[in-house]
Scaffold this motif. Structure first.
Motif, PDB file in Angstrom:
ATOM      1  N   ARG A  56       0.830  -1.216   0.000  1.00  0.00           N
ATOM      2  CA  ARG A  56       0.000   0.000   0.000  1.00  0.00           C
ATOM      3  C   ARG A  56       0.859   1.259   0.000  1.00  0.00           C
ATOM      4  N   SER A  57       1.906   1.235   0.760  1.00  0.00           N
ATOM      5  CA  SER A  57       2.825   2.370   0.801  1.00  0.00           C
ATOM      6  C   SER A  57       3.500   2.556  -0.563  1.00  0.00           C
ATOM      7  N   ALA A  58       3.899   1.450  -1.166  1.00  0.00           N
ATOM      8  CA  ALA A  58       4.539   1.510  -2.483  1.00  0.00           C
ATOM      9  C   ALA A  58       3.560   2.023  -3.539  1.00  0.00           C
ATOM     10  N   GLU A  59       2.289   1.697  -3.385  1.00  0.00           N
ATOM     11  CA  GLU A  59       1.284   2.186  -4.330  1.00  0.00           C
ATOM     12  C   GLU A  59       1.195   3.707  -4.275  1.00  0.00           C
ATOM     13  N   LEU A  60       1.323   4.285  -3.092  1.00  0.00           N
ATOM     14  CA  LEU A  60       1.324   5.747  -2.984  1.00  0.00           C
ATOM     15  C   LEU A  60       2.519   6.341  -3.720  1.00  0.00           C
ATOM     16  N   GLY A  61       3.634   5.643  -3.679  1.00  0.00           N
ATOM     17  CA  GLY A  61       4.825   6.102  -4.386  1.00  0.00           C
ATOM     18  C   GLY A  61       4.629   6.189  -5.886  1.00  0.00           C
ATOM     19  N   LEU A  62       3.690   5.401  -6.399  1.00  0.00           N
ATOM     20  CA  LEU A  62       3.440   5.407  -7.841  1.00  0.00           C
ATOM     21  C   LEU A  62       2.835   6.725  -8.325  1.00  0.00           C
ATOM     22  N   LEU A  63       2.456   7.601  -7.393  1.00  0.00           N
ATOM     23  CA  LEU A  63       1.968   8.926  -7.793  1.00  0.00           C
ATOM     24  C   LEU A  63       3.049   9.687  -8.568  1.00  0.00           C
ATOM     25  N   ALA A  64       4.297   9.357  -8.330  1.00  0.00           N
ATOM     26  CA  ALA A  64       5.387   9.976  -9.094  1.00  0.00           C
ATOM     27  C   ALA A  64       5.238   9.678 -10.578  1.00  0.00           C
ATOM     28  N   CYS A  65       4.694   8.529 -10.894  1.00  0.00           N
ATOM     29  CA  CYS A  65       4.491   8.171 -12.299  1.00  0.00           C
ATOM     30  C   CYS A  65       3.404   9.029 -12.937  1.00  0.00           C
ATOM     31  N   GLN A  66       2.455   9.479 -12.125  1.00  0.00           N
ATOM     32  CA  GLN A  66       1.425  10.396 -12.623  1.00  0.00           C
ATOM     33  C   GLN A  66       2.060  11.705 -13.075  1.00  0.00           C
ATOM     34  N   ASP A  67       2.978  12.227 -12.263  1.00  0.00           N
ATOM     35  CA  ASP A  67       3.668  13.468 -12.631  1.00  0.00           C
ATOM     36  C   ASP A  67       4.500  13.283 -13.887  1.00  0.00           C
ATOM     37  N   TYR A  68       5.163  12.140 -14.001  1.00  0.00           N
ATOM     38  CA  TYR A  68       5.941  11.814 -15.190  1.00  0.00           C
ATOM     39  C   TYR A  68       5.042  11.780 -16.424  1.00  0.00           C
ATOM     40  N   ASP A  69       3.912  11.107 -16.299  1.00  0.00           N
ATOM     41  CA  ASP A  69       2.987  10.997 -17.432  1.00  0.00           C
ATOM     42  C   ASP A  69       2.423  12.357 -17.823  1.00  0.00           C
ATOM     43  N   LEU A  70       2.104  13.180 -16.830  1.00  0.00           N
ATOM     44  CA  LEU A  70       1.604  14.529 -17.123  1.00  0.00           C
ATOM     45  C   LEU A  70       2.653  15.366 -17.867  1.00  0.00           C
ATOM     46  N   LEU A  71       3.924  15.239 -17.467  1.00  0.00           N
ATOM     47  CA  LEU A  71       4.978  15.973 -18.174  1.00  0.00           C
ATOM     48  C   LEU A  71       5.097  15.486 -19.611  1.00  0.00           C
ATOM     49  N   ARG A  72       5.046  14.176 -19.822  1.00  0.00           N
ATOM     50  CA  ARG A  72       5.101  13.641 -21.195  1.00  0.00           C
ATOM     51  C   ARG A  72       3.970  14.223 -22.053  1.00  0.00           C
ATOM     52  N   LYS A  73       2.778  14.236 -21.513  1.00  0.00           N
ATOM     53  CA  LYS A  73       1.631  14.767 -22.261  1.00  0.00           C
ATOM     54  C   LYS A  73       1.791  16.259 -22.522  1.00  0.00           C
ATOM     55  N   ARG A  74       2.322  16.978 -21.551  1.00  0.00           N
ATOM     56  CA  ARG A  74       2.570  18.410 -21.729  1.00  0.00           C
ATOM     57  C   ARG A  74       3.592  18.643 -22.847  1.00  0.00           C
TER      58      ARG A  74
END
Length: 111
Positions: A56-74
């Motif tokens: 569960r803690s590691a799943e929260l860490g995956l939020l970093a991938c959201q930021d990465y994906d948003l930058l790619r789309k930007r």
């Protein structure tokens, strides 16, 4: 004609401007995915409440991938194409590779 000739210069400029941020988010996402995979594998091998909390803690860490994906789309939205993004990704992998084995592992197909 000017736009066609200017495209490589524009892409290079955008890559240069966002390279540091892209590298940081790529590293964060990579680390989060690795941590999540290790936690899930540990849970499979040794099920426990502690292992569940680690996943569960590691799943929260995956939020970093959201930021990465948003930058790619930007970057795509402002005009970077997939080839330029691939170049950034490869240059990140090669910058982190301290030896040939790490480069091989980065590019190796896994089945």
């Amino acid at each position: 004609m000017i736009a066609w000739l200017g495209q490589p210069v524009f892409q290079w400029g955008v890559q240069s401007l966002f390279r540091k941020q892209f590298y940081e988010l790529t590293a964060s996402c990579d680390a989060a995915m690795r941590t999540h995979l290790i936690a899930k594998n540990r849970l499979d091998l040794e099920p426990s409440e502690t292992a569940v909390r680690a996943v569960r803690s590691a799943e929260l860490g995956l939020l970093a991938c959201q930021d990465y994906d948003l930058l790619r789309k930007r970057l795509i939205r402002i005009g970077l194409d997939e080839n330029a993004l691939s170049e950034l990704t490869l240059s990140f992998a090669e910058a982190r590779a301290s030896d040939l084995q790490l480069v091989v592992e980065t590019h190796e197909f896994r089945y």
